[in-house]
Enzyme design. Structure first.
Site, PDB file in Angstrom:
ATOM      1  N   GLN A  39      -5.011  -1.182   9.434  1.00 13.70           N
ATOM      2  CA  GLN A  39      -5.032  -2.965   8.814  1.00 13.70           C
ATOM      3  C   GLN A  39      -5.594  -3.911  10.004  1.00 13.70           C
ATOM      4  O   GLN A  39      -5.011  -3.405  11.062  1.00 13.70           O
ATOM      5  CB  GLN A  39      -3.637  -3.000   8.385  1.00 13.70           C
ATOM      6  N   ASP A  69     -11.444   2.961   3.895  1.00 16.48           N
ATOM      7  CA  ASP A  69     -11.760   1.080   3.853  1.00 16.48           C
ATOM      8  C   ASP A  69     -13.193   1.353   3.444  1.00 16.48           C
ATOM      9  O   ASP A  69     -13.840   0.418   2.640  1.00 16.48           O
ATOM     10  CB  ASP A  69     -11.614   0.765   4.543  1.00 16.48           C
ATOM     11  N   LYS A 119       0.596  -1.221   0.168  1.00 18.77           N
ATOM     12  CA  LYS A 119      -0.311  -0.001   0.477  1.00 18.77           C
ATOM     13  C   LYS A 119       0.970   1.923  -0.232  1.00 18.77           C
ATOM     14  O   LYS A 119       0.557   2.357  -0.576  1.00 18.77           O
ATOM     15  CB  LYS A 119      -0.907  -0.021   1.105  1.00 18.77           C
TER      16      LYS A 119
END
Ligand code: NAD
Length: 281
Positions: free
Chosen positions: A96, A119, A52
């Site tokens: 995460q 997200d 990422k």
């Protein structure tokens, strides 16, 4: 059969975003910033976060990774999220997953400001998506959606079957297809006759986690089939779709690996840029 090349689609999206970030820099004299919080030292999470960060840098985003040991207190993480919520240089925040057991995942998700929730997991974004309002959309279904739209720009009236009803994949995928005026059936582990449901579909999105569940004789001729599954087997990584069989009937199919996976990270970057743009309005 069209083999949907996720790596190529992701590279094209990154190229578009790179240009957009450069234009935003000229216009606003600043660039979108993505901050990732990584807790613990689980190898897959470390690899995801590294990828990422690399992709974010490639398109010119300001990126930062904050690392904590897996013994970190929940309070410390929540306070850091609050700090990032108030930091103008941070456009997007991602924690995460999975998290250590002593940290409440839902509390973490709900502490992230909805406007920085890249997200798309915050209940506010989930609600906005299902109401058809502007929102961050979870990255994996967003990537699937963009790949489907490239194959078939007009989805109105198409029959879509989504296999799997997770908050991460199946449910947001359903909302995206509904927004495009598809007639959507969402199926799951209690669905009575999954084969019969799939045979009705012009579009199948499989997000289950069962190797090669969707067989060739479950798929209507010329259907578009998107395989979200990533399953480790003795024969290596396979998806939720029996690739060899389905490739003989489908109009278009994503491979595993090299299909949905690469688009997921590119969509995270897209979400970060979108959050930045909304913050500048
Ligand atoms: P999940 O375990 O949260 O949900 C699985 C869903 O499948 C559930 O809704 C369940 O009802 C349904 N299901 C289980 N057995 C079924 C059956 N026999 N028939 C029909 N439905 C059934 O999974 P998830 O997080 O949505 O992930 C699904 C798959 O996608 C996994 O293989 C995961 O590794 C993969 N994944 C890939 C990416 C990517 O970027 N490519 C991202 C996230 C997840």
């Amino acid at each position: 059969m069209i083999l949907i090349d996720g790596k190529k689609a992701a590279a094209e999206l990154r190229e578009e975003l790179k240009q957009e970030v450069a234009d935003l820099k000229t216009k606003h004299n600043k660039v979108p910033g993505l901050t990732v919080i990584l807790i613990g030292d689980m190898a897959p999470s470390q690899i995801y976060v590294r990828n990422k960060e690399k992709s974010a840098n490639e398109v010119g985003l300001k990126s930062e990774v904050i690392k904590y040991p897996d013994t970190v207190e929940e309070k410390t993480v929540l306070e850091k999220i609050e700090e990032l919520n108030n930091d103008e240089t941070v456009s997007g925040i991602l924690v995460q997953l999975p998290l250590p057991k002593h940290i409440d995942k839902q509390k973490v998700i709900e502490t992230i400001a909805p406007s920085k929730d890249v997200d798309g997991f915050h209940p506010m974004n989930v609600g906005n998506l299902s109401s058809g309002y502007e929102s961050s959309v979870p990255c994996t279904p967003l990537g699937c959606y963009l790949m489907i739209k490239k194959i078939e720009p007009n989805l109105s009236g198409k029959k879509a079957v989504v296999v799997g009803r997770s908050n991460l994949n199946g449910k947001p995928m359903t909302q995206l297809l509904l927004k495009e005026n598809c007639t959507v059936t969402i199926t799951h582990s209690r669905t009575k006759d999954l084969k019969a449901e799939c045979l009705e579909a012009d579009i199948i999105v499989a997000a289950v986690g069962i190797p090669e569940l969707v067989k060739g004789d479950w798929v209507k001729k010329d259907a578009i089939v998107i395989d979200v599954g990533i399953n480790k087997t003795e024969n290596g990584l396979v998806g939720d779709v029996a690739f060899d069989e389905v490739s003989k009937v489908a109009k278009a199919l994503t491979p595993v690996p090299g299909g949905v996976g690469p688009m997921t990270i590119a969509c995270l970057l897209k979400n970060t840029v979108e959050c930045f743009k909304r913050s500048q309005k």
